[in-house]
Scaffold this motif. Structure first.
Motif, PDB file in Angstrom:
ATOM      1  N   GLY A   1      35.937  59.942  41.613  1.00  0.00           N
ATOM      2  CA  GLY A   1      37.256  61.555  41.556  1.00  0.00           C
ATOM      3  C   GLY A   1      38.401  60.324  40.136  1.00  0.00           C
ATOM      4  N   LEU A   2      38.672  59.571  40.465  1.00  0.00           N
ATOM      5  CA  LEU A   2      39.268  59.024  39.562  1.00  0.00           C
ATOM      6  C   LEU A   2      38.576  59.306  37.581  1.00  0.00           C
ATOM      7  CD1 LEU A   2      41.479  56.126  41.008  1.00  0.00           C
ATOM      8  CD2 LEU A   2      41.879  58.393  41.115  1.00  0.00           C
ATOM      9  N   GLY A   3      37.558  58.554  37.829  1.00  0.00           N
ATOM     10  CA  GLY A   3      37.385  59.054  36.650  1.00  0.00           C
ATOM     11  C   GLY A   3      37.098  60.690  35.362  1.00  0.00           C
ATOM     12  N   ALA A   4      37.293  61.177  36.364  1.00  0.00           N
ATOM     13  CA  ALA A   4      36.893  62.688  36.054  1.00  0.00           C
ATOM     14  C   ALA A   4      38.322  62.654  35.716  1.00  0.00           C
ATOM     15  CB  ALA A   4      36.888  63.494  37.186  1.00  0.00           C
ATOM     16  N   LYS A   5      39.480  61.988  36.103  1.00  0.00           N
ATOM     17  CA  LYS A   5      41.510  62.517  35.973  1.00  0.00           C
ATOM     18  C   LYS A   5      41.170  61.936  34.151  1.00  0.00           C
ATOM     19  CE  LYS A   5      43.600  63.833  40.012  1.00  0.00           C
ATOM     20  NZ  LYS A   5      44.017  62.675  40.622  1.00  0.00           N
ATOM     21  N   GLY A   6      40.215  60.555  34.202  1.00  0.00           N
ATOM     22  CA  GLY A   6      39.918  59.977  32.813  1.00  0.00           C
ATOM     23  C   GLY A   6      40.838  58.342  32.912  1.00  0.00           C
ATOM     24  N   CYS A   7      40.798  57.832  33.879  1.00  0.00           N
ATOM     25  CA  CYS A   7      41.162  56.219  34.161  1.00  0.00           C
ATOM     26  C   CYS A   7      40.213  56.150  33.515  1.00  0.00           C
ATOM     27  CB  CYS A   7      41.158  56.725  35.845  1.00  0.00           C
ATOM     28  SG  CYS A   7      42.839  56.658  36.349  1.00  0.00           S
ATOM     29  N   ARG A   8      40.399  54.321  33.179  1.00  0.00           N
ATOM     30  CA  ARG A   8      39.697  53.935  32.922  1.00  0.00           C
ATOM     31  C   ARG A   8      38.927  52.409  33.359  1.00  0.00           C
ATOM     32  NH1 ARG A   8      41.837  50.561  28.233  1.00  0.00           N
ATOM     33  NH2 ARG A   8      39.286  50.762  27.372  1.00  0.00           N
ATOM     34  N   ALA A   9      39.441  52.675  34.952  1.00  0.00           N
ATOM     35  CA  ALA A   9      39.211  51.281  35.486  1.00  0.00           C
ATOM     36  C   ALA A   9      39.605  51.089  36.699  1.00  0.00           C
ATOM     37  CB  ALA A   9      38.928  50.261  34.902  1.00  0.00           C
ATOM     38  N   ALA A  10      39.390  51.133  37.995  1.00  0.00           N
ATOM     39  CA  ALA A  10      39.799  50.872  38.992  1.00  0.00           C
ATOM     40  C   ALA A  10      40.164  48.934  39.867  1.00  0.00           C
ATOM     41  CB  ALA A  10      39.469  51.315  40.303  1.00  0.00           C
ATOM     42  N   LEU A  11      41.118  48.496  40.153  1.00  0.00           N
ATOM     43  CA  LEU A  11      40.553  47.219  40.053  1.00  0.00           C
ATOM     44  C   LEU A  11      41.038  47.457  42.155  1.00  0.00           C
ATOM     45  CD1 LEU A  11      42.240  44.305  39.015  1.00  0.00           C
ATOM     46  CD2 LEU A  11      43.851  45.082  39.778  1.00  0.00           C
ATOM     47  N   VAL A  12      39.798  46.505  42.871  1.00  0.00           N
ATOM     48  CA  VAL A  12      38.681  46.265  44.044  1.00  0.00           C
ATOM     49  C   VAL A  12      39.114  45.654  44.493  1.00  0.00           C
ATOM     50  CG1 VAL A  12      38.292  49.254  43.601  1.00  0.00           C
ATOM     51  CG2 VAL A  12      36.332  47.083  43.265  1.00  0.00           C
ATOM     52  N   ASP A  13      39.141  45.067  45.982  1.00  0.00           N
ATOM     53  CA  ASP A  13      38.397  43.924  46.618  1.00  0.00           C
ATOM     54  C   ASP A  13      37.593  44.117  46.645  1.00  0.00           C
ATOM     55  OD1 ASP A  13      39.653  45.075  48.864  1.00  0.00           O
ATOM     56  OD2 ASP A  13      40.568  44.831  49.456  1.00  0.00           O
TER      57      ASP A  13
ATOM     58  N   VAL B   1      45.143  50.778  41.329  1.00  0.00           N
ATOM     59  CA  VAL B   1      45.233  49.862  41.302  1.00  0.00           C
ATOM     60  C   VAL B   1      44.773  49.683  43.052  1.00  0.00           C
ATOM     61  CG1 VAL B   1      46.216  47.320  42.633  1.00  0.00           C
ATOM     62  CG2 VAL B   1      46.533  47.773  40.167  1.00  0.00           C
ATOM     63  N   ALA B   2      44.257  49.682  43.824  1.00  0.00           N
ATOM     64  CA  ALA B   2      43.768  49.496  44.910  1.00  0.00           C
ATOM     65  C   ALA B   2      44.721  48.568  46.260  1.00  0.00           C
ATOM     66  CB  ALA B   2      42.254  50.170  45.359  1.00  0.00           C
ATOM     67  N   ILE B   3      45.521  50.050  46.771  1.00  0.00           N
ATOM     68  CA  ILE B   3      46.087  48.446  47.608  1.00  0.00           C
ATOM     69  C   ILE B   3      45.839  48.868  49.483  1.00  0.00           C
ATOM     70  CG2 ILE B   3      48.079  47.545  48.464  1.00  0.00           C
ATOM     71  CD1 ILE B   3      48.797  47.458  45.541  1.00  0.00           C
ATOM     72  N   LYS B   4      45.641  48.404  50.485  1.00  0.00           N
ATOM     73  CA  LYS B   4      45.068  47.864  51.455  1.00  0.00           C
ATOM     74  C   LYS B   4      46.808  48.071  52.284  1.00  0.00           C
ATOM     75  CE  LYS B   4      42.326  48.203  56.044  1.00  0.00           C
ATOM     76  NZ  LYS B   4      41.367  46.780  55.907  1.00  0.00           N
ATOM     77  N   GLY B   5      47.480  49.319  52.564  1.00  0.00           N
ATOM     78  CA  GLY B   5      48.697  49.724  52.919  1.00  0.00           C
ATOM     79  C   GLY B   5      48.616  49.382  54.818  1.00  0.00           C
TER      80      GLY B   5
ATOM     81  N   ALA C   1      32.345  55.661  43.026  1.00  0.00           N
ATOM     82  CA  ALA C   1      33.074  55.666  42.565  1.00  0.00           C
ATOM     83  C   ALA C   1      31.987  56.107  41.249  1.00  0.00           C
ATOM     84  CB  ALA C   1      33.458  54.158  41.759  1.00  0.00           C
ATOM     85  N   ASP C   2      32.987  56.946  40.536  1.00  0.00           N
ATOM     86  CA  ASP C   2      32.785  57.410  38.701  1.00  0.00           C
ATOM     87  C   ASP C   2      33.326  56.478  38.053  1.00  0.00           C
ATOM     88  OD1 ASP C   2      35.700  58.454  39.138  1.00  0.00           O
ATOM     89  OD2 ASP C   2      34.665  60.521  38.107  1.00  0.00           O
ATOM     90  N   LEU C   3      34.121  54.978  37.980  1.00  0.00           N
ATOM     91  CA  LEU C   3      34.250  54.931  36.674  1.00  0.00           C
ATOM     92  C   LEU C   3      34.457  53.394  37.086  1.00  0.00           C
ATOM     93  CD1 LEU C   3      38.281  54.963  37.347  1.00  0.00           C
ATOM     94  CD2 LEU C   3      36.690  54.738  39.310  1.00  0.00           C
ATOM     95  N   PRO C   4      34.382  52.843  35.550  1.00  0.00           N
ATOM     96  CA  PRO C   4      34.278  50.781  36.269  1.00  0.00           C
ATOM     97  C   PRO C   4      35.566  50.656  37.319  1.00  0.00           C
ATOM     98  CG  PRO C   4      34.091  51.996  34.070  1.00  0.00           C
ATOM     99  CD  PRO C   4      34.732  52.679  34.455  1.00  0.00           C
ATOM    100  N   GLN C   5      34.857  49.737  38.391  1.00  0.00           N
ATOM    101  CA  GLN C   5      35.573  49.290  39.643  1.00  0.00           C
ATOM    102  C   GLN C   5      35.918  47.241  38.787  1.00  0.00           C
ATOM    103  OE1 GLN C   5      34.782  49.871  42.971  1.00  0.00           O
ATOM    104  NE2 GLN C   5      32.509  51.077  42.293  1.00  0.00           N
ATOM    105  N   ILE C   6      37.258  46.927  38.435  1.00  0.00           N
ATOM    106  CA  ILE C   6      37.192  45.432  38.159  1.00  0.00           C
ATOM    107  C   ILE C   6      37.548  44.477  39.706  1.00  0.00           C
ATOM    108  CG2 ILE C   6      38.776  43.478  37.430  1.00  0.00           C
ATOM    109  CD1 ILE C   6      38.947  46.138  35.509  1.00  0.00           C
TER     110      ILE C   6
ATOM    111  N   ASP D   1      44.602  52.971  52.733  1.00  0.00           N
ATOM    112  CA  ASP D   1      43.608  52.307  51.588  1.00  0.00           C
ATOM    113  C   ASP D   1      43.679  53.289  50.711  1.00  0.00           C
ATOM    114  OD1 ASP D   1      42.063  50.457  50.564  1.00  0.00           O
ATOM    115  OD2 ASP D   1      40.831  50.350  52.641  1.00  0.00           O
ATOM    116  N   GLY D   2      43.859  52.199  49.732  1.00  0.00           N
ATOM    117  CA  GLY D   2      43.669  52.638  48.857  1.00  0.00           C
ATOM    118  C   GLY D   2      42.251  53.091  48.133  1.00  0.00           C
ATOM    119  N   HIS D   3      41.767  52.610  48.302  1.00  0.00           N
ATOM    120  CA  HIS D   3      40.253  52.181  48.001  1.00  0.00           C
ATOM    121  C   HIS D   3      39.809  53.623  48.558  1.00  0.00           C
ATOM    122  CE1 HIS D   3      40.922  47.955  48.359  1.00  0.00           C
ATOM    123  NE2 HIS D   3      40.255  47.564  47.015  1.00  0.00           N
ATOM    124  N   ASP D   4      39.917  54.128  49.525  1.00  0.00           N
ATOM    125  CA  ASP D   4      39.417  55.805  49.700  1.00  0.00           C
ATOM    126  C   ASP D   4      39.631  56.853  48.680  1.00  0.00           C
ATOM    127  OD1 ASP D   4      39.424  54.588  51.832  1.00  0.00           O
ATOM    128  OD2 ASP D   4      40.779  55.601  53.547  1.00  0.00           O
ATOM    129  N   TYR D   5      40.858  56.546  47.786  1.00  0.00           N
ATOM    130  CA  TYR D   5      40.712  57.319  46.722  1.00  0.00           C
ATOM    131  C   TYR D   5      40.429  57.057  45.683  1.00  0.00           C
ATOM    132  CZ  TYR D   5      44.561  58.933  50.751  1.00  0.00           C
ATOM    133  OH  TYR D   5      44.517  59.334  51.423  1.00  0.00           O
TER     134      TYR D   5
END
Length: 508
Positions: A72-84, A57-61, A90-95, A65-69
């Protein structure tokens, strides 16, 4: 992030996540359907914790800002990123959602609803109060673990991010979720209860923490009462009968009300209390003992494994809930006596051995408000020691969010140190002019800074440290001057004071 037994999140497909958060799935390869496996996804907001089958879950603090990270998460096996907003590279699906914090809350609510719909019983206990939430959560979690798998936050994950992250640790086997609910403004606890509606709502105390944000103690009480109004239909309110503002919340409950409090020393069974304590005393290490009375149980004597007389009410609150959920008094007393470790920097006892000083440390440096500082000072003053006289040093930092009453409340704490007979007060600044003004009010309340001359017998030594580093040197010098006495040091202050870092340094 959370302490858990039998946790692991409720199984969901990626499509179900998208539906629950009202999002749009972007980034699925052409000709390939999105992954329809139902798995226990680990939801994280820190990319360093991302693992296979994770949902980030990418949260801007304020600073990051979590969106900056996301890349590369897809390479770690993450299934998706929740973004605004969609993240290039991005190397994985984004919601894609409008607000990722809101979406996190929606996902937590869906997960809790799924767990409630399962055949096995499940209970959510929400805890709020101006002081004592985390200690009570720790004690209650240890008690409920005797009855079944528990999920509870480590530390104080009690806001609109921490609470849903904890709730998303609930798995099919979880029996109890113990949830802290904190607030800086009206409506915040109400929002939290929409994410995780409690079956039982425990209210500890209405104090002056965040007074500057709320404006009055009555508004603080109003905010805390939102947890009672947020109960599931027919849910149980568990209220501190010794706090009139908390006791009044019974009128807001739609279901049963349980009450806990201190009983008179000469009273018989108090039928108006569902949990009571009496015959209170403390040992030389300030570990309180009392007689615990619970409905239908013989009175049982117990001694807490953690120090501080104020923790009697926290333990009593936990005992009242645990008994209502099926635990008998003897097992409650035994478990409370075994508890030595609670969340970090909360009345944690340790022996510190440095090259130039040795002392016993009471580390209560997680945060500070007038009620909790007084409780810490009471513990410092009550300590009897076991090997001769004690030299007591209070290392106090600034208390935040007190509004226009901040200076007066700091002065009162300084005066309280003097009344208790504390041997030395080290008031710690933070190199912030406005905050240091409050610390100087603490010094004035204590009678002003001590001169450079030798300390007078019986007089409290009052020192000002510009920061935690200078406080370190002052404490070492004070301890070195009293080799014939047991040195006892209390650390208490807001995060800004840096005292928790000093505690880590001393114990490292």
């Amino acid at each position: 992030m959370s302490q858990s037994v039998g946790a692991g999140s409720m199984p969901m497909t990626l499509e179900e996540v998208v539906e629950y958060v009202h999002g749009r799935l972007v980034g699925v390869s052409p000709g390939h359907e999105s992954d329809q496996r139902s798995v226990r996804m680990r939801v994280v907001t820190d990319s360093r914790q991302a693992k296979p089958d994770g949902l980030f879950v990418a949260i801007k603090g304020e600073h990051v800002d979590g969106h900056d990270y996301v890349p590369g998460l897809g390479a770690k096996g993450c299934r998706a990123a929740l973004v605004d907003h969609l993240v290039p590279g991005a190397d994985l699906p984004q919601i894609l959602v409008d607000d990722t914090v809101d979406a996190l809350g929606l996902l937590a609510r869906a997960s809790i609803d799924r767990r409630r719909a399962a055949s096995e019983p499940f209970t959510v206990i929400g805890i709020t109060g101006s002081v004592g939430k985390t200690t009570t959560k720790d004690l209650l979690s240890s008690l409920l673990a005797l009855l079944g798998p528990v999920v509870a936050p480590v530390g104080s994950f009690n806001n609109e991010i921490g609470l849903p992250l904890t709730a998303l640790e609930v798995g099919p086997d979880t029996r109890y979720l113990v949830a802290e609910m904190g607030a800086n403004h009206l409506g915040e606890i109400a929002r939290l209860t929409t994410m995780v509606p409690p079956d039982m709502a425990l209210v500890l105390k209405v104090g002056v923490a965040h007074l500057g944000e709320f404006g009055s103690v009555d508004r603080i009480a109003q905010a805390k009462s939102e947890i009672v109004q947020g109960l599931v239909p027919g849910g149980t309110a568990v209220l501190n009968a010794d706090d009139s503002r908390v006791a009044a919340m019974a009128d807001l409950a739609s279901g049963p009300v349980l009450r806990f409090g201190m009983a008179a020393e000469d009273a018989g069974p108090d039928r108006s209390l569902d949990g009571s304590a009496r015959y209170l005393d403390s040992d030389s290490l300030d570990r309180p003992a009392f007689e615990l009375r619970l409905p239908g149980q013989q009175p049982v004597r117990l001694r807490l494994g953690i120090p501080g007389r104020h923790n009697v009410m926290n333990a009593l609150a936990a005992a009242t809930v645990a008994h209502a959920l099926g635990l008998d008094a003897e097992r409650i007393a035994d478990e409370l006596g075994r508890q030595r470790q609670i969340s970090p920097h909360r009345m944690a006892l340790s022996s510190v051995r440095l090259p130039d000083a040795s002392f016993t440390l009471i580390d209560d440096s997680f945060n500070a408000n007038p009620d909790s500082v007084r409780a810490g000072l009471d513990a410092l003053a009550a300590w009897k020691g076991s090997d001769g006289p004690v030299y007591r040093i209070a290392v106090l930092g600034v208390m935040l969010e007190l509004g226009g009453q901040g200076e007066r409340l700091h002065q009162e704490i300084g005066a309280y140190c003097r009344r208790l007979g504390i041997d030395a007060l080290v008031a710690v600044g933070c190199r912030d002019q406005q905050m240091d003004g409050l610390v100087h009010a603490l010094v004035r309340g204590a009678g002003g800074l001590s001169g450079r001359s030798e300390e007078q017998p019986g007089a409290m030594r009052v020192l000002f440290a510009q920061d935690a580093d200078q406080a370190d040197h002052m404490v070492r010098r004070l301890c070195a001057k009293h080799p014939d006495r047991q040195n006892l040091v209390l650390l208490k202050g807001s995060h800004m004071s840096g005292l928790s870092g000093l505690a880590d340094r001393w114990q490292g």
